[in-house]
Design a protein around this motif. Structure first.
Motif, PDB file in Angstrom:
ATOM      1  N   LEU A 308      42.666  31.171  26.421  1.00  0.00           N
ATOM      2  CA  LEU A 308      42.492  32.388  27.361  1.00  0.00           C
ATOM      3  C   LEU A 308      41.835  32.115  28.567  1.00  0.00           C
ATOM      4  O   LEU A 308      41.721  32.814  29.441  1.00  0.00           O
ATOM      5  N   PHE A 309      41.558  30.646  28.795  1.00  0.00           N
ATOM      6  CA  PHE A 309      40.761  30.251  29.605  1.00  0.00           C
ATOM      7  C   PHE A 309      41.510  28.889  30.196  1.00  0.00           C
ATOM      8  O   PHE A 309      41.934  27.807  29.569  1.00  0.00           O
ATOM      9  N   ASN A 316      43.008  33.434  32.114  1.00  0.00           N
ATOM     10  CA  ASN A 316      44.243  33.523  32.494  1.00  0.00           C
ATOM     11  C   ASN A 316      44.546  35.060  32.568  1.00  0.00           C
ATOM     12  O   ASN A 316      43.467  35.845  32.512  1.00  0.00           O
ATOM     13  N   ASN A 317      45.635  35.367  32.930  1.00  0.00           N
ATOM     14  CA  ASN A 317      46.022  36.634  33.342  1.00  0.00           C
ATOM     15  C   ASN A 317      45.860  37.701  32.420  1.00  0.00           C
ATOM     16  O   ASN A 317      45.477  38.700  32.607  1.00  0.00           O
ATOM     17  N   LEU A 321      44.011  40.936  33.093  1.00  0.00           N
ATOM     18  CA  LEU A 321      44.832  42.369  32.750  1.00  0.00           C
ATOM     19  C   LEU A 321      43.817  43.219  31.725  1.00  0.00           C
ATOM     20  O   LEU A 321      43.724  44.466  32.262  1.00  0.00           O
ATOM     21  N   GLU A 322      43.278  42.572  30.872  1.00  0.00           N
ATOM     22  CA  GLU A 322      42.516  43.337  29.935  1.00  0.00           C
ATOM     23  C   GLU A 322      41.197  44.065  30.877  1.00  0.00           C
ATOM     24  O   GLU A 322      40.941  45.164  30.456  1.00  0.00           O
ATOM     25  N   CYS A 323      40.799  43.299  31.618  1.00  0.00           N
ATOM     26  CA  CYS A 323      39.555  43.783  32.053  1.00  0.00           C
ATOM     27  C   CYS A 323      40.014  44.934  33.024  1.00  0.00           C
ATOM     28  O   CYS A 323      39.152  45.939  33.208  1.00  0.00           O
ATOM     29  N   VAL A 346      50.823  34.994  40.850  1.00  0.00           N
ATOM     30  CA  VAL A 346      49.396  34.495  40.807  1.00  0.00           C
ATOM     31  C   VAL A 346      48.930  34.263  39.600  1.00  0.00           C
ATOM     32  O   VAL A 346      49.181  35.029  38.529  1.00  0.00           O
ATOM     33  N   SER A 347      47.962  33.293  39.560  1.00  0.00           N
ATOM     34  CA  SER A 347      47.089  33.100  38.323  1.00  0.00           C
ATOM     35  C   SER A 347      46.039  32.166  38.903  1.00  0.00           C
ATOM     36  O   SER A 347      46.026  31.655  39.926  1.00  0.00           O
TER      37      SER A 347
END
Length: 406
Positions: A308-309, A316-317, A321-323, A346-347
């Motif tokens: 995830l990082f 990561n996106n 996105l979850e945020c 983008v990322s």
């Protein structure tokens, strides 16, 4: 009844505006002092001499700012008689465009925008840039809010931040989504959360989100005291140092042998890895203790399934996105976001850290990245894990030799 407008500018920007506006406005002509009088899309292209009382000009040209200044000199009023094309942007308006006009015009533009939709500002570090892009792909969000895109805290000069503050933009803000940036941040108190919040009105709705930081994947990291090229980009070629590799290099171990050592699945003890993970979750929970939006539960649920990082402070996106979806939920909106326009472009991949095989094995990590940018803002070239560490060893070893010669 359709409103009567003229479009100033016959090149790509102007033609695009023609197709955007023709359904809702009566377009009567084109103005363009740079081309001969002619016909375009069935309308006359004319030189501008005098504005008609019932006509509003949409300035849709690369030289829009210069044209607006000339129109103002002729006695025309922004918003009433002419409007820069970017005011019609559906999703976001750039602070750079807004600050290209004088203070009086900025206020009129912001009042005009507030009459159409509420104004939203998303403030914080590089993570908020992508969160903002995801929010802009929510039809429900963008129907209610127009986003004024300000720089991230780490971007632009003090003079430009001072200009943004003097523009009174924040006093027009209806929704302020923000991370906590301390008064003693390295970019100065002017950019801190406490100072920005002072500029908001009492009616501004505020949503706090966490600074997402997780180093559980990366027990090797430390501040890189052997970094290079910080004069090219502030984070240098390798923002993150590797304490284990640095120690091996200081003891004269060859880079090829180092790669074998750190890529051994038994290199780091399970207990040391687990302590790093536990400490990281505790740190993140403290960071989000007083924020409206939480994210640590999602990381806890999925960090073993997939990486995830890219690095401790670059999620990561999927996570960003979850945020964004949790922000929508907090606002009582549907969580649907069109992800393709963001994920395609983008990322935060770009200042990456390799996850050790011993960490992958301990976690049981199923999906993880296999290419890495030391710093894509310096060199847009991805490396394999082995090549990444070979370069790291080469650069660090040269710096160690320099120190020994001093």
């Amino acid at each position: 009844m359709k409103k009567e407008i003229a479009i100033w500018g016959t090149e790509n920007i102007g033609r695009n505006m023609f197709y955007k506006l023709r359904e809702n406005y009566r377009i009567v002509c084109w103005y363009d002092d740079k081309v001969p009088e002619s016909i375009l899309y069935g309308l006359k292209v004319k030189k501008f001499y005098k504005n008609k009382s019932n006509e509003r000009i949409i300035v849709a040209d690369h030289d829009w700012c210069k044209i607006c200044i000339e129109l103002q000199k002729k006695g025309l009023r922004i918003i009433d008689d002419y409007i820069p094309y970017w005011i019609y942007n559906k999703k976001m308006i750039s602070w750079k465009d807004l600050l290209s006009v004088n203070m009086e015009s900025i206020e009129k533009i912001l009042l005009h925008l507030k009459n159409q939709r509420s104004i939203a500002v998303i403030y914080g570090n590089c993570q908020t840039e992508i969160i903002q892009r995801f929010l802009a792909e929510s039809e429900e969000f963008i129907t209610k809010y127009i986003i004024i895109n300000i720089p991230r805290v780490c971007q632009e000069s003090d003079a430009e931040w001072d200009a943004i503050i003097r523009s009174k933009l924040f006093s027009f803000c209806d929704l302020f989504i923000y991370q906590i940036v301390s008064d003693n941040n390295k970019y100065g108190v002017l950019r801190s959360t406490s100072k920005i919040i002072e500029l908001l009105t009492e009616n501004c709705f505020k949503i706090s989100i966490p600074n997402i930081y997780f180093d559980g994947y990366f027990p090797q990291i430390e501040k890189n005291k052997y970094n290079v090229l910080e004069d090219v980009q502030e984070d240098g070629l390798f923002k993150w140092g590797d304490k284990f590799v640095n120690e091996l290099l200081a003891n004269g171990v060859d880079k090829n042998e180092i790669v074998k050592i750190i890529f051994d699945e038994k290199f780091l003890p399970r207990m040391e890895i687990q302590k790093c993970i536990d400490d990281s979750f505790e740190n993140l929970k403290q960071r989000e203790k007083n924020t409206n939006i939480k994210i640590s539960d999602y990381i806890l649920d999925y960090y073993k399934e997939r990486q995830l990082f890219f690095s401790p402070n670059h999620p990561n996106n999927e996570l960003l996105l979850e945020c964004a979806q949790r922000i929508l939920d907090f606002l009582g909106m549907e969580k649907f976001i069109k992800t393709e326009p963001v994920n395609f472009y983008v990322s935060l991949m770009g200042e990456d850290v390799v996850i050790y095989p011993s960490v992958i094995k301990t976690i049981g990590l199923k999906k993880f990245y296999k290419s890495f940018f030391p710093n894509r803002y310096i060199e847009n070239l991805a490396y394999s894990a082995t090549a990444y560490y070979e370069l790291y060893c080469q650069i660090t070893n040269l710096e160690l030799l320099k120190i020994k010669k001093q």
